[in-house]
Design a protein around this motif. Structure first.
Motif: not given
Length: 99
Positions: A42-65
């Protein structure tokens, strides 16, 4: 924490590749309990700035991991200033350990 130093580095490096270097990555959930067995990552990724394409990036990270760590269950919460926090987000923030 039930992650090896190599796994921690893979997670941190992969998150920086996908989200950029300004994010923090923290582990929460059952993998924090050294006496437990199994469980997903279970990972929590936090950014102080708005993330464009948040869902796509989350799925990309999941696949890479999953490719880099092996096929195992991985759950990722992504929080930026626009994220409406729910109880899961608050629990993760309260209990997570920085990688």
């Amino acid at each position: 924490m039930r992650l090896t130093p190599e796994q921690v580095e893979i997670i941190k490096h992969s998150a920086a590749e996908v989200f950029g270097g300004g994010v923090s990555v923290r582990l929460f959930g059952s993998r924090l309990d050294d006496g437990a067995r199994g469980g997903d990552i279970d990972l929590l990724v936090e950014s102080p700035l708005e993330i464009e394409g948040k869902m796509d990036k989350m799925l990309t990270l999941t696949a890479r991991l999953q490719l880099r760590l092996g096929d195992q269950p991985i759950d990722i919460l992504v929080v930026d200033p626009t994220t409406p926090l729910n109880p899961v987000h608050r629990h993760a923030r309260e209990t997570a350990q920085t990688l």
